[in-house]
Scaffold this motif. Structure first.
Motif, short mmCIF file in Angstrom:
data_model
loop_
_atom_site.label_atom_id
_atom_site.label_comp_id
_atom_site.label_asym_id
_atom_site.label_seq_id
_atom_site.Cartn_x
_atom_site.Cartn_y
_atom_site.Cartn_z
N MET A 185 0.84 -1.18 0.00
CA MET A 185 0.00 0.00 0.00
C MET A 185 0.89 1.25 0.00
O MET A 185 1.82 1.35 0.79
CB MET A 185 -0.91 -0.01 1.23
N VAL A 186 0.60 2.17 -0.87
CA VAL A 186 1.38 3.40 -0.98
C VAL A 186 0.88 4.39 0.05
O VAL A 186 -0.31 4.65 0.17
CB VAL A 186 1.24 3.99 -2.41
N GLU A 187 1.83 4.95 0.82
CA GLU A 187 1.46 5.96 1.81
C GLU A 187 1.18 7.28 1.09
O GLU A 187 1.83 7.63 0.12
CB GLU A 187 2.58 6.15 2.83
N LYS A 188 0.20 7.99 1.59
CA LYS A 188 -0.18 9.26 0.99
C LYS A 188 0.17 10.39 1.94
O LYS A 188 0.33 10.20 3.14
CB LYS A 188 -1.67 9.29 0.68
N GLY A 189 0.31 11.58 1.38
CA GLY A 189 0.61 12.77 2.18
C GLY A 189 -0.27 13.91 1.74
O GLY A 189 -0.75 13.96 0.60
N ILE A 190 -0.50 14.85 2.63
CA ILE A 190 -1.30 16.03 2.33
C ILE A 190 -0.34 17.20 2.13
O ILE A 190 0.56 17.42 2.93
CB ILE A 190 -2.36 16.31 3.41
N CYS A 191 -0.50 17.89 1.01
CA CYS A 191 0.38 19.00 0.65
C CYS A 191 -0.24 20.32 1.10
O CYS A 191 -1.42 20.55 0.89
CB CYS A 191 0.58 19.05 -0.86
N PHE A 192 0.58 21.15 1.72
CA PHE A 192 0.11 22.46 2.18
C PHE A 192 1.20 23.50 1.99
O PHE A 192 2.35 23.18 1.75
CB PHE A 192 -0.36 22.40 3.64
N ARG A 193 0.78 24.75 2.10
CA ARG A 193 1.69 25.87 1.89
C ARG A 193 1.75 26.74 3.13
O ARG A 193 0.75 26.99 3.79
CB ARG A 193 1.22 26.71 0.69
N LEU A 194 2.96 27.18 3.45
CA LEU A 194 3.21 28.16 4.50
C LEU A 194 4.29 29.10 3.97
O LEU A 194 5.38 28.65 3.63
CB LEU A 194 3.73 27.49 5.78
N GLY A 195 3.97 30.37 3.88
CA GLY A 195 4.94 31.32 3.32
C GLY A 195 5.25 30.96 1.88
O GLY A 195 4.36 30.65 1.09
N ARG A 196 6.52 30.95 1.56
CA ARG A 196 6.95 30.67 0.18
C ARG A 196 7.24 29.20 -0.07
O ARG A 196 7.68 28.83 -1.15
CB ARG A 196 8.19 31.50 -0.15
N GLU A 197 7.03 28.35 0.93
CA GLU A 197 7.41 26.95 0.78
C GLU A 197 6.21 26.03 0.81
O GLU A 197 5.17 26.34 1.38
CB GLU A 197 8.41 26.58 1.89
N ARG A 198 6.40 24.86 0.17
CA ARG A 198 5.37 23.82 0.16
C ARG A 198 5.85 22.66 1.02
O ARG A 198 7.02 22.31 1.02
CB ARG A 198 5.14 23.33 -1.27
N TYR A 199 4.90 22.09 1.73
CA TYR A 199 5.19 21.00 2.66
C TYR A 199 4.27 19.83 2.38
O TYR A 199 3.22 19.98 1.76
CB TYR A 199 4.97 21.46 4.11
N VAL A 200 4.66 18.66 2.87
CA VAL A 200 3.81 17.48 2.79
C VAL A 200 3.93 16.72 4.13
O VAL A 200 5.02 16.61 4.68
CB VAL A 200 4.16 16.58 1.57
#
Length: 138
Positions: free
Chosen positions: A1-16
């Motif tokens: 099973m492939v793990e999933k992540g939620i992508c979000f933004r804070l300032g100028r950077e993107r995170y997961v």
């Protein structure tokens, strides 16, 4: 099973963040202040009878709050110590995380929450995990 992540933004950077401990994503709502709360805690909200402590994502990641002013979403984590909400500017999408933790180191930012970086569709995402960090704040 492939793990999933939620992508979000804070300032100028993107995170997961891995989706495994994420209970839900809410539109931003102003929390009630908590007198004597530690730095980084914005307040608390009631979500269907559960009290959720809201923390500034900018504080958790040691970012300049002036660069992260936009009110967007709250990512609610379901931790053994209770629910914790992380205030972020925007939630963008859900993506597959690389297998075998194939992440690259992030030399310029040393932080407990940061696990590395992921290249996805020509965008760079910073892989974070707030679980242990937030649980230790209890």
């Amino acid at each position: 099973m492939v793990e999933k992540g939620i992508c979000f933004r804070l300032g100028r950077e993107r995170y997961v963040h891995p989706i495994s401990t994420i209970k839900e994503v809410l539109s931003y709502q102003s929390p009630a202040p908590v007198p004597g709360a530690p730095e980084g805690v914005e307040g608390m909200i009631n979500v269907r009878g559960n009290m959720v402590t809201i923390m500034y994502g900018s504080h958790l990641l040691s970012l300049d709050p002036a660069e992260c002013e936009e009110e967007g979403h709250i990512i609610v984590l379901d931790l053994p110590t209770g629910y914790v909400g992380i205030r972020v500017e925007a939630v963008e999408r859900i993506m597959d995380l690389p297998e075998n933790n194939d992440t690259h180191g992030l030399e310029y930012r040393d932080h407990d929450c940061i696990q590395g970086t992921i290249q996805y569709d020509n965008d760079l995402y910073i892989l974070v995990e707030f679980d242990e960090y937030c649980a230790a704040l209890d």
